[in-house]
Design a protein around this motif. Sequence first.
Motif: not given
Length: 298
Positions: A157-175, A142-150
Amino acid sequence: MPASIAPRKARPVDHLVLPTASLDGARERLGKLGFTVAPAGQHPFGTVNACIYLADGTFLEPLAVGERETCEAEAIRGNVFVARDQAYRFRNGEEGFSALVMGTGDARADHAAFVKAGISAGNILDFSRPFVAPDGKQDRAAFRLAFAADLRSPDAFFFTVQRVDVPKIDRSPLQNHENGALGIREIVLSEPNPTDFQYLMQEIVNERDVNAHSFGMDIRAANANIAVLTPAGLKAFLGAGAPQGERGLRLRGIVFAVHDPEKVEGLLSANGIAFERRGARIIVHPAKGQGATFAFEA
């Protein structure tokens, strides 16, 4: 500094949005560049992605239109993410580099700050989506986004992202990437007079210190440098061109830190990918499925 004014803390770069006509095409191109591409993810508002996750916590988001009717309906309802993606594709085609995304712990506070600064691009967006790991394990993010632009820069364009709910998943194989990419060292934008956008970039990065130089300006995020370069600077550092007289910020390039540039050269040659050496950097110019100039350096 008065005690009532808290010092600023620069935001980190979270990810970069790269529109593409086809996730399959992007997966093929990025795979030949030596990146491990994650399984496709579906947004609830009609777009789909296939991300590249890096060990420094950043990632690239190749983004395609999955359900056009859903996207169009969401844009009408005020979904800024989808509306800006549609506008970018209308003006620039299906391949490109549209958004710089910063990490945050409080998107609501960012939205209020953007409104106060006069750079808000619209309402906050809250959403969630399923997440599938390489081993098939499923979770929900789950995410919450706040947007900025000119308005002077309709194609960035630009935005900030807050990770409201972060999956407990090992991403190391993808990295783990065949090209040895470790993380994002620099994001490059262009504009004939970079300091015209100094205030905007300071607010987005949440950093007041700016290094102005003859080729443009640099502003340091928490985990990477952000460079806004003149056309001459863009040519000097990335070997890339900008249309004569074009105004407004454009997102142009991404510089990756890698283990071994010589290995990258060998991989690109073996896969038939054209590249050039520019100083210590290996430069790969945009192509179908790769909407930005990529640079690799030790």
